[in-house]
Write an enzyme that holds these catalytic residues in place. Structure first.
Site, PDB file in Angstrom:
ATOM      1  N   GLY A   1      23.814 -22.931  -2.641  1.00 29.16           N
ATOM      2  CA  GLY A   1      24.562 -24.063  -3.168  1.00 29.16           C
ATOM      3  C   GLY A   1      23.599 -25.193  -3.470  1.00 29.16           C
ATOM      4  O   GLY A   1      22.432 -25.154  -3.056  1.00 29.16           O
TER       5      GLY A   1
ATOM      6  N   GLN B   1      20.893 -33.780  -4.536  1.00 32.88           N
ATOM      7  CA  GLN B   1      19.636 -33.054  -4.308  1.00 32.88           C
ATOM      8  C   GLN B   1      18.749 -33.038  -5.555  1.00 32.88           C
ATOM      9  O   GLN B   1      17.554 -32.759  -5.441  1.00 32.88           O
ATOM     10  CB  GLN B   1      19.908 -31.613  -3.850  1.00 32.88           C
ATOM     11  CG  GLN B   1      20.520 -31.537  -2.451  1.00 32.88           C
ATOM     12  CD  GLN B   1      20.712 -30.104  -2.031  1.00 32.88           C
ATOM     13  OE1 GLN B   1      21.733 -29.493  -2.329  1.00 32.88           O
ATOM     14  NE2 GLN B   1      19.730 -29.525  -1.357  1.00 32.88           N
TER      15      GLN B   1
ATOM     16  N   CYS C   1      17.957 -25.270   4.117  1.00 34.76           N
ATOM     17  CA  CYS C   1      18.375 -26.166   3.040  1.00 34.76           C
ATOM     18  C   CYS C   1      17.226 -26.314   2.057  1.00 34.76           C
ATOM     19  O   CYS C   1      16.077 -26.487   2.473  1.00 34.76           O
ATOM     20  CB  CYS C   1      18.738 -27.532   3.620  1.00 34.76           C
ATOM     21  SG  CYS C   1      19.197 -28.762   2.394  1.00 34.76           S
ATOM     22  N   LEU C   2      17.530 -26.273   0.772  1.00 33.84           N
ATOM     23  CA  LEU C   2      16.478 -26.416  -0.237  1.00 33.84           C
ATOM     24  C   LEU C   2      15.801 -27.782  -0.163  1.00 33.84           C
ATOM     25  O   LEU C   2      14.660 -27.930  -0.605  1.00 33.84           O
ATOM     26  CB  LEU C   2      17.061 -26.200  -1.639  1.00 33.84           C
ATOM     27  CG  LEU C   2      17.565 -24.781  -1.939  1.00 33.84           C
ATOM     28  CD1 LEU C   2      18.303 -24.752  -3.262  1.00 33.84           C
ATOM     29  CD2 LEU C   2      16.404 -23.793  -1.958  1.00 33.84           C
TER      30      LEU C   2
ATOM     31  N   HIS D   1      26.157 -32.887   2.079  1.00 36.82           N
ATOM     32  CA  HIS D   1      25.154 -33.523   1.221  1.00 36.82           C
ATOM     33  C   HIS D   1      25.742 -34.727   0.484  1.00 36.82           C
ATOM     34  O   HIS D   1      25.095 -35.758   0.331  1.00 36.82           O
ATOM     35  CB  HIS D   1      24.632 -32.524   0.173  1.00 36.82           C
ATOM     36  CG  HIS D   1      23.496 -31.678   0.646  1.00 36.82           C
ATOM     37  ND1 HIS D   1      22.279 -32.190   1.054  1.00 36.82           N
ATOM     38  CD2 HIS D   1      23.377 -30.329   0.749  1.00 36.82           C
ATOM     39  CE1 HIS D   1      21.475 -31.197   1.393  1.00 36.82           C
ATOM     40  NE2 HIS D   1      22.113 -30.059   1.228  1.00 36.82           N
TER      41      HIS D   1
ATOM     42  N   HIS E   1      28.312 -27.372   4.333  1.00 38.43           N
ATOM     43  CA  HIS E   1      26.923 -27.804   4.138  1.00 38.43           C
ATOM     44  C   HIS E   1      26.798 -28.606   2.838  1.00 38.43           C
ATOM     45  O   HIS E   1      26.182 -29.679   2.825  1.00 38.43           O
ATOM     46  CB  HIS E   1      26.012 -26.574   4.117  1.00 38.43           C
ATOM     47  CG  HIS E   1      24.563 -26.864   3.884  1.00 38.43           C
ATOM     48  ND1 HIS E   1      23.589 -26.616   4.827  1.00 38.43           N
ATOM     49  CD2 HIS E   1      23.915 -27.372   2.800  1.00 38.43           C
ATOM     50  CE1 HIS E   1      22.405 -26.974   4.331  1.00 38.43           C
ATOM     51  NE2 HIS E   1      22.572 -27.431   3.097  1.00 38.43           N
ATOM     52  N   GLU E   2      27.381 -28.092   1.751  1.00 38.35           N
ATOM     53  CA  GLU E   2      27.242 -28.780   0.453  1.00 38.35           C
ATOM     54  C   GLU E   2      28.021 -30.096   0.437  1.00 38.35           C
ATOM     55  O   GLU E   2      27.540 -31.098  -0.113  1.00 38.35           O
ATOM     56  CB  GLU E   2      27.690 -27.864  -0.693  1.00 38.35           C
ATOM     57  CG  GLU E   2      26.863 -26.594  -0.851  1.00 38.35           C
ATOM     58  CD  GLU E   2      25.357 -26.823  -0.852  1.00 38.35           C
ATOM     59  OE1 GLU E   2      24.897 -27.854  -1.373  1.00 38.35           O
ATOM     60  OE2 GLU E   2      24.631 -25.971  -0.303  1.00 38.35           O
TER      61      GLU E   2
HETATM   62 ZN    ZN Z   1      21.298 -28.239   1.660  1.00 36.50          ZN
END
Ligand code: ZN
Length: 192
Positions: free
Chosen positions: A49, A54, A103-104, A149, A145-146
């Site tokens: 995701g 981000q 996480c990216l 953010h 999680h998304e």
């Molecule tokens: Zn993340």
């Protein structure tokens, strides 16, 4: 459609609450290009995701997709490509599951967080239609999680036990087998 740079922890935009998108603007070229860039960037990075902040855009837009055998998260059940705009998550009960997350925006770190197993997600889709879905299991965790953010929250903040932090290499050496065994049994039970 462009693969954009993914911001990493320490960038202030990751810590800001992203703003609501006016639902009449969802069809605009600006929002549609944002969605296309999010999808390209998520896929390029093999993410599960990606939230708009981000890539430095402080609006409440996120994309989620898990393809079969995702190289970062091979144990996650597939999730079809889903765009959520202005998502609101509501837990349906108190059941929690401990999930080892990455996480990216947090390169080379994983840690264990507890997520709700059963949630309701209300959002707009990429066409501006209202959506109201129930998500369960690891899939529910990915949505949480998304959506975190978009509130400026990273998984780091939700790790109760800091001794669970690992690099990806050390997770593969010392944690992955046990986690995958436990979480596979969980996915088999919950169905997602
Ligand atoms: Zn993340």
């Amino acid at each position: 459609m462009t693969v954009r740079d993914i911001l990493t922890v320490g960038h202030p935009v990751l810590r800001q609450r992203a703003g609501e998108v006016d639902d009449t603007a969802i069809g605009s070229a600006e929002i549609q290009e944002l969605i296309a860039d999010l999808i390209d960037t998520m896929r390029h990075a093999n993410g599960a995701g990606l939230a708009a902040n981000q890539i430095g855009v402080p609006w409440r837009v996120a994309v989620i997709e898990v393809v079969k055998d995702n190289p970062r998260y091979p144990y996650k059940p597939p999730i079809p490509l889903t765009v959520v705009i202005n998502p609101v998550i509501e837990p349906l009960d108190d059941e929690l599951v401990e999930i080892n997350e990455g996480c990216l925006s947090v390169p080379d770190l994983r840690g264990s967080v507890r997520r709700h197993v059963n949630v309701r997600v209300r959002s707009f889709d990429e066409h501006g239609a209202r959506r109201d879905d129930i998500k369960r299991g690891l899939t529910a965790g990915t949505f949480q999680h998304e959506c975190d953010h978009l509130d400026g929250v990273l998984f780091l903040d939700r790790v109760d036990d800091p001794t669970t932090f690992t690099t990806w290499a050390q997770f593969a050496r010392f944690g992955r087998d046990e986690f995958v065994e436990r979480i596979t049994a969980f996915v088999d039970r919950v169905g997602s």
